[in-house]
Design an enzyme around this catalytic site. Structure first.
Site, mmCIF file in Angstrom:
data_model
loop_
_atom_site.group_PDB
_atom_site.id
_atom_site.type_symbol
_atom_site.label_atom_id
_atom_site.label_comp_id
_atom_site.label_asym_id
_atom_site.label_seq_id
_atom_site.Cartn_x
_atom_site.Cartn_y
_atom_site.Cartn_z
ATOM 1 N N ASP A 179 3.713 2.635 -6.379
ATOM 2 C CA ASP A 179 4.849 1.924 -5.670
ATOM 3 C C ASP A 179 4.714 0.376 -5.993
ATOM 4 O OD1 ASP A 179 2.584 1.443 -4.233
ATOM 5 O OD2 ASP A 179 3.198 2.441 -2.480
ATOM 6 N N ASN B 286 1.037 5.312 9.674
ATOM 7 C CA ASN B 286 2.122 6.333 10.171
ATOM 8 C C ASN B 286 2.354 7.587 9.305
ATOM 9 O OD1 ASN B 286 3.358 5.231 7.765
ATOM 10 N ND2 ASN B 286 4.948 4.190 8.667
ATOM 11 N N HIS C 222 2.756 7.534 5.730
ATOM 12 C CA HIS C 222 3.082 7.415 4.551
ATOM 13 C C HIS C 222 2.390 7.455 3.466
ATOM 14 C CE1 HIS C 222 2.905 2.714 4.334
ATOM 15 N NE2 HIS C 222 1.867 3.144 3.760
ATOM 16 N N GLU D 213 8.159 6.767 3.679
ATOM 17 C CA GLU D 213 7.906 6.195 5.077
ATOM 18 C C GLU D 213 8.538 7.793 5.942
ATOM 19 O OE1 GLU D 213 6.324 3.908 5.956
ATOM 20 O OE2 GLU D 213 7.244 2.039 5.741
HETATM 21 C C1 GLP Z 1 0.246 0.762 1.661
HETATM 22 C C2 GLP Z 1 0.535 1.358 0.296
HETATM 23 C C3 GLP Z 1 0.028 2.806 0.121
HETATM 24 C C4 GLP Z 1 -1.322 2.970 0.766
HETATM 25 C C5 GLP Z 1 -1.492 2.767 2.412
HETATM 26 C C6 GLP Z 1 -2.713 2.454 2.873
HETATM 27 O O1 GLP Z 1 1.209 0.193 1.895
HETATM 28 N N1 GLP Z 1 2.007 1.638 -0.228
HETATM 29 O O2 GLP Z 1 -0.036 3.324 -1.214
HETATM 30 O O3 GLP Z 1 -1.892 4.113 0.626
HETATM 31 O O4 GLP Z 1 -0.708 1.620 2.414
HETATM 32 O O5 GLP Z 1 -3.117 1.160 2.606
HETATM 33 P P1 GLP Z 1 -4.655 0.744 3.009
HETATM 34 O O6 GLP Z 1 -5.590 1.405 2.192
HETATM 35 O O7 GLP Z 1 -4.644 -0.875 2.829
HETATM 36 O O8 GLP Z 1 -4.792 1.259 4.446
#
Ligand code: GLP
Length: 253
Positions: free
Chosen positions: A74, A143, A145, A150
């Site tokens: 993404d 959440n 995702h 989402e």
């Molecule tokens: C982000 C990314 C995800 C990631 C998630 C967790 O927003 N889009 O691909 O897995 O949120 O992030 P973190 O590792 O900082 O908790």
């Protein structure tokens, strides 16, 4: 320690160092087994240490990315590539600048695209043209995702433009100077894109992920918890730290 949920291996290493090394080792095994692997990479705070380990493995000659193709999950939208919080920059700084992957083999959805829908269609086609993703690294949002898919009433299928939930904006505000600077939208692989990966390495760390990990792997399969769809994938490997595993430890075999 190694546990199982059915046939799925759940690694719960004893230290953050081991968490990073275990995650990197799975990626190395994939690339060494298939040097022209199509790797799906993820961003966020969680994979940074694993990427650091991969760089060390590369420097010590234990892995080469010369033939690897990569597709990131993404990217924020809109965002300039040179923005300090773009995933384009994150990947260059945390991995690509330090290994021998060829720039032409690196792919991320483009946060500068004029028409996001055209960009998403093109991205999906590029993944298919590359033969699909062999190995997808995945984190999880608090959440539920995955990528930026989402919680919703249905599972989004292909790469698409998505509006970020307030909880995601709040979670990711820590990376930006202020909450107002977090882009409100993103381009993300869809659930079908992710589920088409031949193998998935799911990693999560921290106590703030414990509740959603339980919902994702032991709750109903529902688009309201996008990661729960992973229960249907036949080749998922899980790496959790002790804190993220806290609510499921007693359910593991
Ligand atoms: C982000 C990314 C995800 C990631 C998630 C967790 O927003 N889009 O691909 O897995 O949120 O992030 P973190 O590792 O900082 O908790």
């Amino acid at each position: 320690m190694v546990y199982h949920i059915g046939n799925t291996v759940v690694n719960i290493p004893e230290s953050i160092d081991e968490f990073n090394k275990t995650s990197a080792r799975y990626m190395m095994e994939q690339v060494n087994k298939k040097p022209d692997s199509v790797m799906g990479f993820a961003t966020g705070g969680t994979p940074v240490g694993a990427y650091r380990e991969l760089i060390e493995l590369y420097k010590s000659g234990r892995i080469s990315f010369e033939m690897v193709k990569s597709f990131n999950l993404d990217e924020y939208y809109p965002i300039k590539k040179d923005n300090s919080q773009s995933y384009f920059r994150y990947m260059n700084e945390n991995l690509f600048n330090h290994i021998d992957i060829k720039p032409e083999n690196v792919h991320l959805p483009c946060g500068e695209a004029v028409d996001p829908n055209t960009e998403c269609d093109a991205y999906e086609k590029k993944i298919i043209a590359a033969g699909g993703i062999d190995f997808q690294l995945l984190g999880i949002g608090t959440n539920g995702h995955i990528g930026f898919n989402e919680p919703d009433d249905k599972f989004p299928c292909k790469t698409h433009l998505v509006g970020l939930n307030q909880s995601t904006i709040d979670d990711n505000a820590r990376f930006f100077d202020s909450r107002d600077e977090v882009p409100r939208k993103a381009l993300t692989m869809g659930i079908k894109t992710i589920m088409s990966a031949k193998k998935i390495l799911f990693i999560a760390s921290g106590a703030n992920k414990a509740a959603i990990i339980k919902e994702a792997f032991f709750g109903d399969i529902t688009p309201h918890v996008p990661a729960s769809v992973l229960q249907l994938h036949t080749s998922v490997i899980i790496v959790l730290d002790e804190a993220a595993a806290a609510d499921i430890k007693d359910k593991l075999e």
